[in-house]
Write an enzyme that holds these catalytic residues in place. Structure first.
Site, PDB file in Angstrom:
ATOM      1  N   HIS A  14      45.327  45.093  34.752  1.00 19.44           N
ATOM      2  CA  HIS A  14      44.914  44.483  36.040  1.00 19.44           C
ATOM      3  C   HIS A  14      43.441  44.815  36.241  1.00 19.44           C
ATOM      4  O   HIS A  14      43.074  45.944  36.562  1.00 19.44           O
ATOM      5  CB  HIS A  14      45.746  45.051  37.202  1.00 19.44           C
ATOM      6  N   HIS A  16      39.422  43.251  37.618  1.00 18.62           N
ATOM      7  CA  HIS A  16      38.531  42.253  38.221  1.00 18.62           C
ATOM      8  C   HIS A  16      37.185  42.315  37.514  1.00 18.62           C
ATOM      9  O   HIS A  16      36.512  43.353  37.535  1.00 18.62           O
ATOM     10  CB  HIS A  16      38.329  42.532  39.712  1.00 18.62           C
ATOM     11  N   LEU A  17      36.800  41.199  36.890  1.00 16.22           N
ATOM     12  CA  LEU A  17      35.504  41.158  36.192  1.00 16.22           C
ATOM     13  C   LEU A  17      34.469  40.331  36.943  1.00 16.22           C
ATOM     14  O   LEU A  17      33.298  40.357  36.589  1.00 16.22           O
ATOM     15  CB  LEU A  17      35.674  40.578  34.784  1.00 16.22           C
ATOM     16  N   ARG A  18      34.923  39.557  37.952  1.00 16.74           N
ATOM     17  CA  ARG A  18      33.994  38.676  38.683  1.00 16.74           C
ATOM     18  C   ARG A  18      33.361  37.659  37.725  1.00 16.74           C
ATOM     19  O   ARG A  18      33.918  37.331  36.702  1.00 16.74           O
ATOM     20  CB  ARG A  18      32.917  39.466  39.436  1.00 16.74           C
ATOM     21  N   ASN A  42      40.947  35.904  41.024  1.00 17.62           N
ATOM     22  CA  ASN A  42      40.496  35.679  42.413  1.00 17.62           C
ATOM     23  C   ASN A  42      38.987  35.515  42.517  1.00 17.62           C
ATOM     24  O   ASN A  42      38.305  36.214  43.250  1.00 17.62           O
ATOM     25  CB  ASN A  42      41.001  36.793  43.353  1.00 17.62           C
ATOM     26  N   LYS A 100      49.343  34.874  38.786  1.00 16.14           N
ATOM     27  CA  LYS A 100      49.200  35.877  39.840  1.00 16.14           C
ATOM     28  C   LYS A 100      49.577  35.316  41.194  1.00 16.14           C
ATOM     29  O   LYS A 100      49.058  34.285  41.615  1.00 16.14           O
ATOM     30  CB  LYS A 100      47.735  36.356  39.877  1.00 16.14           C
ATOM     31  N   HIS A 137      50.723  40.576  44.009  1.00 11.33           N
ATOM     32  CA  HIS A 137      50.050  41.457  44.972  1.00 11.33           C
ATOM     33  C   HIS A 137      51.087  41.725  46.053  1.00 11.33           C
ATOM     34  O   HIS A 137      51.370  40.866  46.887  1.00 11.33           O
ATOM     35  CB  HIS A 137      48.801  40.799  45.565  1.00 11.33           C
ATOM     36  N   HIS A 175      49.564  47.353  41.128  1.00 12.30           N
ATOM     37  CA  HIS A 175      48.934  48.442  41.900  1.00 12.30           C
ATOM     38  C   HIS A 175      49.861  48.995  42.975  1.00 12.30           C
ATOM     39  O   HIS A 175      49.555  48.950  44.155  1.00 12.30           O
ATOM     40  CB  HIS A 175      47.572  48.017  42.485  1.00 12.30           C
ATOM     41  N   LEU A 220      42.744  47.697  48.465  1.00  9.05           N
ATOM     42  CA  LEU A 220      44.052  47.152  48.844  1.00  9.05           C
ATOM     43  C   LEU A 220      44.948  47.105  47.626  1.00  9.05           C
ATOM     44  O   LEU A 220      44.475  46.734  46.553  1.00  9.05           O
ATOM     45  CB  LEU A 220      43.890  45.749  49.454  1.00  9.05           C
ATOM     46  N   ASP A 248      42.851  47.975  38.339  1.00 13.02           N
ATOM     47  CA  ASP A 248      42.383  47.267  39.529  1.00 13.02           C
ATOM     48  C   ASP A 248      40.922  47.604  39.815  1.00 13.02           C
ATOM     49  O   ASP A 248      40.498  47.594  40.965  1.00 13.02           O
ATOM     50  CB  ASP A 248      43.275  47.581  40.747  1.00 13.02           C
ATOM     51  N   HIS A 252      32.375  45.787  43.974  1.00 12.76           N
ATOM     52  CA  HIS A 252      31.666  45.125  45.082  1.00 12.76           C
ATOM     53  C   HIS A 252      30.334  45.853  45.210  1.00 12.76           C
ATOM     54  O   HIS A 252      30.280  47.073  45.021  1.00 12.76           O
ATOM     55  CB  HIS A 252      32.422  45.278  46.408  1.00 12.76           C
ATOM     56  N   ALA A 264      37.273  45.431  50.185  1.00 15.70           N
ATOM     57  CA  ALA A 264      38.246  46.356  49.580  1.00 15.70           C
ATOM     58  C   ALA A 264      38.046  46.385  48.080  1.00 15.70           C
ATOM     59  O   ALA A 264      37.925  45.332  47.450  1.00 15.70           O
ATOM     60  CB  ALA A 264      39.657  45.878  49.903  1.00 15.70           C
TER      61      ALA A 264
HETATM   62  C1  NCD Z   1      40.526  43.419  44.863  1.00 12.81           C
HETATM   63  C2  NCD Z   1      39.214  42.658  44.770  1.00 12.81           C
HETATM   64  O1  NCD Z   1      38.192  43.168  45.256  1.00 12.81           O
HETATM   65  O2  NCD Z   1      39.194  41.560  44.192  1.00 12.81           O
HETATM   66  N1  NCD Z   1      40.384  44.475  45.830  1.00 12.81           N
HETATM   67  C3  NCD Z   1      41.129  45.593  45.916  1.00 12.81           C
HETATM   68  O3  NCD Z   1      40.964  46.356  46.879  1.00 12.81           O
HETATM   69  N2  NCD Z   1      42.016  45.904  44.998  1.00 12.81           N
HETATM   70  C4  NCD Z   1      41.626  42.486  45.194  1.00 12.81           C
HETATM   71  C5  NCD Z   1      43.002  43.075  44.973  1.00 12.81           C
HETATM   72  O4  NCD Z   1      43.436  43.300  43.835  1.00 12.81           O
HETATM   73  O5  NCD Z   1      43.684  43.296  45.968  1.00 12.81           O
HETATM   74 ZN    ZN Z   2      43.208  43.709  42.026  1.00 15.63          ZN
END
Ligand code: NCD
Ligand code: ZN
Length: 343
Positions: A14, A16-18, A42, A100, A137, A175, A220, A248, A252, A264
């Protein structure tokens, strides 16, 4: 005392690479340690079709540092308009490895998520048929439900009904943050697993709220009471094949974290392996770290394990407290304890 620790190269189930500059800035930190990762969809706009996933995968491959050995495992963002045939085609082509489910409004960029779960039943049925896992989620978005209870309520109101309606569907509760979720996962003997993040093994809600608010610990699902953190440690270090790593890691910029309404997410990619080795050593479970990082995940996803290895040495790790990106600095998760393992 053990001085080195060799593991099959880990996977992150899990991540996030943006996109764009942020993708280029954060990807090397994951590719340095992980062979594969399940890539969250996302983005803005989200990755909703097979074509979107293919294009995003190509952007990730183009952003990889030279010589890196890393494979992104793509996912689709489930919406009420997702086409079962498109999902099946992307899966058959080997482009996607999961879909997802975000309840609409649950977290960062989840506005296109699902409100009416009946509308996605045909997609879920198709996924059950072709063996494509659903990543969830696990939080309800009902404003009347306390934020600390949203995961437990999700199990009763959403997850359990989905699993009863689609018993052959493979589901990953992502998560997890509560003993309720760990117990629920243990109650199923097949088709259910959970990912656990690095940071939820380290922080409880006091870290966020006691002695001043700490936005860098806000993610989150939000970290819960200490008793839940301990339950997650027990699950992660147990060797139970239903639990595996999903960091996760969610970058940011500091500018977006340090706001009256901050984003988050914890960015753990640079120091995740050092933190995990520390946690597993504290729990007397270093011999079970490999199951959590490298064996249980592929087994659930039906993928081969990695053949290359990573060796950690007993040495204080050297990692930055933030990384610089063209969008601004991104703070690296502070585990608030000394670390002793360097990958
Ligand atoms: C994630 C995000 O920033 O994309 N944020 C997080 O707090 N985990 C989104 C997510 O997985 O809930
Ligand atoms: Zn996530």
């Amino acid at each position: 005392m053990t001085q080195t620790l060799t593991l099959r190269r880990p996977d992150d189930w899990h991540l996030h690479l943006r996109d764009g500059d942020m993708l280029r800035a954060v990807l090397p930190h994951t590719a340095a340690h992980f062979a594969r990762a399940i890539i969250m969809p996302n983005l803005v706009p989200p990755v909703v079709t097979g074509a979107d996933a293919r294009a995003y995968r190509d952007r990730i491959m183009a952003a990889l540092p030279k010589g890196a050995d890393f494979t992104p495992l793509m996912t689709l963002y489930l919406t009420e308009n997702t086409d079962p045939a498109d999902v099946a085609a992307a899966h058959a082509e080997g482009v996607i490895h999961a879909v997802k489910l975000y309840p609409a409004g649950a977290t960062t960029n989840s506005a296109s998520g699902v409100s009416n779960f009946d509308k996605v039943a045909p997609v879920l049925e198709k996924m059950a048929e072709i063996g494509l896992p659903l990543c969830t989620h696990g939080e309800v978005t009902d404003a009347a439900v306390d934020i600390f209870d949203r995961e437990a309520v999700f199990i009763d109101r959403v997850l359990d009904p989905i699993r009863r309606a689609h018993p052959k569907l493979k589901v990953i509760m992502e998560h997890i943050t509560t003993s309720d979720a760990a117990d629920y996962v243990r109650s199923a003997d097949k088709n259910l697993a959970a990912t656990i993040t690095t940071h939820h093994l380290v922080i409880n809600r006091n870290h966020i709220l006691a002695g001043g608010i700490k936005p860098h610990y806000y993610c989150l699902p939000v970290a819960k009471r200490e008793v839940h953190r301990l339950a997650l440690r027990t699950a992660a270090t147990s060797g139970d094949a239903r639990f595996f790593l999903g960091t996760d890691s969610a970058p940011h910029t500091d500018a977006n974290k340090l706001l009256p309404c901050g984003c988050a997410g914890c960015f753990t990619a640079p120091n995740t392996l050092s933190i995990l080795a520390e946690v597993f050593e504290q729990e007397g479970a270093l011999d079970r770290l490999e199951a959590f990082t490298s064996l249980n995940g592929p087994a659930f996803y039906g993928l081969p394990v990695n053949h290359t290895t990573v060796t950690l040495i007993r040495k204080t790790p050297d990692y930055p407290d933030h990384i610089d990106t063209p969008d601004g600095p991104v703070t690296v998760f502070d585990p608030a304890m000394p670390l002793h393992w360097t990958p």
